[in-house]
Motif scaffolding. Sequence first.
Motif, PDB file in Angstrom:
ATOM      1  N   SER A  66       0.863  -1.177   0.000  1.00  0.00           N
ATOM      2  CA  SER A  66       0.000   0.000   0.000  1.00  0.00           C
ATOM      3  C   SER A  66       0.899   1.226   0.000  1.00  0.00           C
ATOM      4  N   LYS A  67       0.788   2.047  -1.040  1.00  0.00           N
ATOM      5  CA  LYS A  67       1.666   3.207  -1.178  1.00  0.00           C
ATOM      6  C   LYS A  67       0.862   4.459  -1.510  1.00  0.00           C
ATOM      7  N   ILE A  68       1.457   5.609  -1.160  1.00  0.00           N
ATOM      8  CA  ILE A  68       0.793   6.896  -1.369  1.00  0.00           C
ATOM      9  C   ILE A  68       1.356   7.572  -2.608  1.00  0.00           C
ATOM     10  N   GLY A  69       0.469   8.150  -3.420  1.00  0.00           N
ATOM     11  CA  GLY A  69       0.893   8.868  -4.615  1.00  0.00           C
ATOM     12  C   GLY A  69      -0.221   9.739  -5.144  1.00  0.00           C
ATOM     13  N   ASN A  70      -0.053  10.233  -6.351  1.00  0.00           N
ATOM     14  CA  ASN A  70      -1.021  11.154  -6.942  1.00  0.00           C
ATOM     15  C   ASN A  70      -1.349  10.783  -8.386  1.00  0.00           C
ATOM     16  N   PHE A  71      -2.553  11.127  -8.782  1.00  0.00           N
ATOM     17  CA  PHE A  71      -2.916  11.141 -10.200  1.00  0.00           C
ATOM     18  C   PHE A  71      -2.646  12.575 -10.678  1.00  0.00           C
ATOM     19  N   MET A  72      -1.809  12.717 -11.698  1.00  0.00           N
ATOM     20  CA  MET A  72      -1.429  14.057 -12.154  1.00  0.00           C
ATOM     21  C   MET A  72      -1.395  14.116 -13.676  1.00  0.00           C
ATOM     22  N   GLN A  96      -8.052  -3.866  -9.426  1.00  0.00           N
ATOM     23  CA  GLN A  96      -9.098  -3.368 -10.322  1.00  0.00           C
ATOM     24  C   GLN A  96      -8.589  -3.096 -11.733  1.00  0.00           C
ATOM     25  N   TYR A  97      -7.371  -2.551 -11.844  1.00  0.00           N
ATOM     26  CA  TYR A  97      -6.868  -2.180 -13.166  1.00  0.00           C
ATOM     27  C   TYR A  97      -5.350  -2.396 -13.231  1.00  0.00           C
ATOM     28  N   ASP A  98      -4.864  -2.641 -14.441  1.00  0.00           N
ATOM     29  CA  ASP A  98      -3.438  -2.899 -14.670  1.00  0.00           C
ATOM     30  C   ASP A  98      -2.737  -1.628 -15.138  1.00  0.00           C
ATOM     31  N   MET A  99      -1.531  -1.410 -14.604  1.00  0.00           N
ATOM     32  CA  MET A  99      -0.733  -0.245 -14.978  1.00  0.00           C
ATOM     33  C   MET A  99       0.671  -0.708 -15.369  1.00  0.00           C
ATOM     34  N   GLU A 100       1.186  -0.161 -16.458  1.00  0.00           N
ATOM     35  CA  GLU A 100       2.511  -0.533 -16.949  1.00  0.00           C
ATOM     36  C   GLU A 100       3.544   0.495 -16.489  1.00  0.00           C
ATOM     37  N   VAL A 101       4.638   0.012 -15.919  1.00  0.00           N
ATOM     38  CA  VAL A 101       5.682   0.910 -15.413  1.00  0.00           C
ATOM     39  C   VAL A 101       6.386   1.582 -16.594  1.00  0.00           C
ATOM     40  N   SER A 102       6.325   2.904 -16.636  1.00  0.00           N
ATOM     41  CA  SER A 102       6.929   3.656 -17.746  1.00  0.00           C
ATOM     42  C   SER A 102       8.213   4.358 -17.343  1.00  0.00           C
ATOM     43  N   ALA A 103       8.403   4.601 -16.050  1.00  0.00           N
ATOM     44  CA  ALA A 103       9.602   5.321 -15.604  1.00  0.00           C
ATOM     45  C   ALA A 103       9.825   5.103 -14.113  1.00  0.00           C
ATOM     46  N   VAL A 104      11.078   5.273 -13.716  1.00  0.00           N
ATOM     47  CA  VAL A 104      11.468   5.247 -12.302  1.00  0.00           C
ATOM     48  C   VAL A 104      12.179   6.564 -12.019  1.00  0.00           C
ATOM     49  N   TYR A 105      11.716   7.290 -11.003  1.00  0.00           N
ATOM     50  CA  TYR A 105      12.343   8.572 -10.668  1.00  0.00           C
ATOM     51  C   TYR A 105      13.028   8.506  -9.308  1.00  0.00           C
ATOM     52  N   GLU A 106      14.002   9.357  -9.140  1.00  0.00           N
ATOM     53  CA  GLU A 106      14.768   9.403  -7.891  1.00  0.00           C
ATOM     54  C   GLU A 106      13.858   9.768  -6.722  1.00  0.00           C
ATOM     55  N   ASP A 107      14.054   9.093  -5.585  1.00  0.00           N
ATOM     56  CA  ASP A 107      13.265   9.420  -4.399  1.00  0.00           C
ATOM     57  C   ASP A 107      13.428  10.897  -4.047  1.00  0.00           C
ATOM     58  N   ILE A 108      12.321  11.538  -3.753  1.00  0.00           N
ATOM     59  CA  ILE A 108      12.362  12.950  -3.340  1.00  0.00           C
ATOM     60  C   ILE A 108      12.739  12.992  -1.863  1.00  0.00           C
ATOM     61  N   PRO A 109      13.806  13.718  -1.491  1.00  0.00           N
ATOM     62  CA  PRO A 109      14.269  13.740  -0.091  1.00  0.00           C
ATOM     63  C   PRO A 109      13.190  14.185   0.877  1.00  0.00           C
ATOM     64  N   GLN A 110      13.416  13.861   2.151  1.00  0.00           N
ATOM     65  CA  GLN A 110      12.388  14.075   3.163  1.00  0.00           C
ATOM     66  C   GLN A 110      11.986  15.540   3.319  1.00  0.00           C
ATOM     67  N   ASN A 111      12.956  16.461   3.339  1.00  0.00           N
ATOM     68  CA  ASN A 111      12.601  17.857   3.607  1.00  0.00           C
ATOM     69  C   ASN A 111      12.128  18.575   2.344  1.00  0.00           C
ATOM     70  N   ASN A 112      11.201  17.929   1.658  1.00  0.00           N
ATOM     71  CA  ASN A 112      10.627  18.487   0.436  1.00  0.00           C
ATOM     72  C   ASN A 112       9.160  18.096   0.317  1.00  0.00           C
ATOM     73  N   SER A 113       8.391  18.948  -0.362  1.00  0.00           N
ATOM     74  CA  SER A 113       7.017  18.564  -0.700  1.00  0.00           C
ATOM     75  C   SER A 113       7.081  17.354  -1.628  1.00  0.00           C
ATOM     76  N   PHE A 114       6.055  16.543  -1.642  1.00  0.00           N
ATOM     77  CA  PHE A 114       5.956  15.331  -2.470  1.00  0.00           C
ATOM     78  C   PHE A 114       6.963  14.255  -2.052  1.00  0.00           C
ATOM     79  N   SER A 115       7.587  14.385  -0.857  1.00  0.00           N
ATOM     80  CA  SER A 115       8.561  13.367  -0.440  1.00  0.00           C
ATOM     81  C   SER A 115       7.895  12.007  -0.218  1.00  0.00           C
ATOM     82  N   GLU A 116       6.586  12.016   0.067  1.00  0.00           N
ATOM     83  CA  GLU A 116       5.869  10.754   0.278  1.00  0.00           C
ATOM     84  C   GLU A 116       5.204  10.236  -0.992  1.00  0.00           C
ATOM     85  N   MET A 117       5.378  10.949  -2.103  1.00  0.00           N
ATOM     86  CA  MET A 117       4.752  10.545  -3.357  1.00  0.00           C
ATOM     87  C   MET A 117       5.592   9.433  -4.007  1.00  0.00           C
TER      88      MET A 117
END
Length: 799
Positions: free
Chosen positions: A114-120, A172-193
């Motif tokens: 279970s992970k946290i992220g956004n639809f953007m 419910q639905y299948d998603m294909e991995v298109s990219a891997v991005y560097e983890d956003i450091p803790q002292n930043n917005s979107f660090s949990e994304m």
Amino acid sequence: MFKNYLKIAWRNLLKNKGYSVINIGGLALGMAVTLIIGLWVYDELSYDDYFSKKDRIAQVFQSQTFNGETSTGPAIPRPLEMALRDGYADNFKHLVMSSWSNPVYLNYKEKSLSKIGNFMQKEAPELLGLKILKGEKNGLRKVNSIMLSESLAHALFGDEDPIGKVIRANSQYDMEVSAVYEDIPQNNSFSEMEYIMPWEKYLSLFEWIKNAEDQWGNNSFQMFVQIADNASMAQVTSKINDVKKNVSEAEAEYNPQLFLLPMKDWYLSSSFENGKQVGGRIKYVWMFSVIGAFVLLLACINFMNLSTARSEKRAKEVGIRKSIGSQRSQLVYQFLSESFLVVLFAFAIAVLIVLLSLDGFNDLSRKEVVFPWGNPLFWLFSLFFVLVTSLLAGSYPALYLSSFKAVDVLKGTFMAGRYAGLPRKILVVLQFTVSVAFIIGTVIVMQQINHAKNRPVGYDKKGLVQIPVMSQDFTGKYDLMRNEFLASGAVVEMSGSSSPTTEVWSNRAGFNWEGKPEGFQEDLAWTQVTPEYAKSLNLEILKGRDFSREFASDSNAVLINETAMKYMGLTDPIGKFITDDAIEDPFPPLKIIGVVQDMITQSPYEPVKQGIYAYDKHGNTSFYNLRLNPEKSAGENISIIESVFKTHFPAIPFQYDFVDSEYAEKFAAEERIGALSAIFTALAILISCLGLFGLTSFVAEQRRKEIGVRKVLGASVFNVWNMLSKDFLKLVAISCFIAVPISYYVMNGWLQGYPYRVILEWWIFLLAVVGALAITILTVSFQAIKAANSNPVKSLRME
């Protein structure tokens, strides 16, 4: 010459080991506190520095006015996107719609997380400047693509190449991995994304989001922008505010105001009061910066006091040096070199203290502050820091000691002067003024936290567990799971709700009811619940009755809280109807069947919000609320619940939260500030006591012959102790007289930021005063009793 100064300084340090240890130890402690606070402040001020376009990125905020009170937040309507794209495109380089951060169940083979992220929208990676490690930079161009953070990709796929792999989301639905991005450091917005999915996928999943395309009153989305290179935040804000002309007449009455909040303000300055930006976390940055400066000042004052306390011992040295031709400037350089050596040693010890305490400090402050070994700017600043501290700590002793006249010193007629001790007394008054103010401030912070903690929550949070159920797998299975959990013996009651117990996820307006004042602009918290909600939370029904499955008509019934009853002006609400044609067509009237006790669902420092609890007839449950069996241990109950859960949902990770722990998180920020303040206050008091010790040493040395004469004439130890102590108690009393009004003014202003706050009572200030006087007596007594017990023969003989 400088080398000679350092040699003499070194010899003086070795010759007076006791004073050297106190001098270096006190300065090291003060410098360590200042260094730790400096690292913390730097971490706060560098928040979001990971994003290279930080100065050009903003989030669209909106203010709305309800009955004269303006509320501000980042929630915006979906139609705003096209309005900005069509009419104001030249002002933006990127414009990105986004969902709120969502937990999603992700499955790959046997792994389920279970992970946290956004639809953007697809411009998000470019706007944020994400560092793509694998795959394509434009990773959101396909509707079934997903971008993963580096840590999530490793957790799901290990050493496998994740690109092109298919992940099952929410079963419910299948998603294909298109990219891997560097983890956003803790002292930043979107660090949990940890993932980003396409906005188009979001639209395809939920019908209500599609329908929101032209609903200006549905503020359920976020928007991030990067302004054009030739534009400024103020200019764009002034332009986009014209968009409000597009809203309906019903929405226009709330006077919506749009503006851009720059990324640099998201973390430190995102608090608003009645539509005005009033700071935020930046107040703690300023507060701790001031604390760090004062603690260092206290440590420097110690050095001054301890140095001048030895003035008569150094007087002959000064006299001899002057008699053989030393200039005053040379003596000043000599004493400053001693100061520099002491500060240099203190800095080395301070660095060691910081290194040893950094892990504990990070745990307490929930930071990941690291010591900047490889940062040349840090070492340059440290050199400047050492030089400034050396000057600050050593300037007064250097000027004072070098001012002695050689003839008077060598003839033995040297007298420090009637007012020679006045500067040192002023410094001690300053020390204890700061310390007493710190004590009062820390006590009030703790009082405010406890005041909010002791506030009645309105429900029984002990033994209450909530499980997120935001996957399609749970649809239509509430009754089944309730029966299973109750049959297991681990649960005595269970309910479902559209919001967690400790938050409000939805607010609604546009309601009508009998007796509603003309022009009244309502704003009500809206939660959909199953009939067992009040029972599972042990929520008291004050008027009317609870929901019942035995009454089919309850599907169109609601409960309201006490605050809503007063807010709506209803003295006898039972049986009254609430209508809102905007929700459904046709929309059946909602009948009020009961009034429940107020429960704190938002900030415990804010008034309870007026709320409606509607019967959940559409299966909008997002959380299971489970009341654990009190006859069994929590661990045993959770183990049984997990077993039942896994039987029905084997592919979904079992997650749960104790509601009392979630509620405790509401105090986390204030508690961290309180704990840090308490630690720094204790250190400030310790350093101040060292300063008092220095002044006691000075006075005892100056009056040693007087003490000898008094003892020969029959003075007792108590008489001598009283003679030395009363002067210091006067100094501390003066400190308290100054500190009390200052701290009252500052802390009263701080408390104004909390609508639900403690009353400043006299005993808080009395406690600080008594504590300061007690600390003074204990500190002074050591030197006073030592002087009183000294041999008068030694003090009276001619040297």
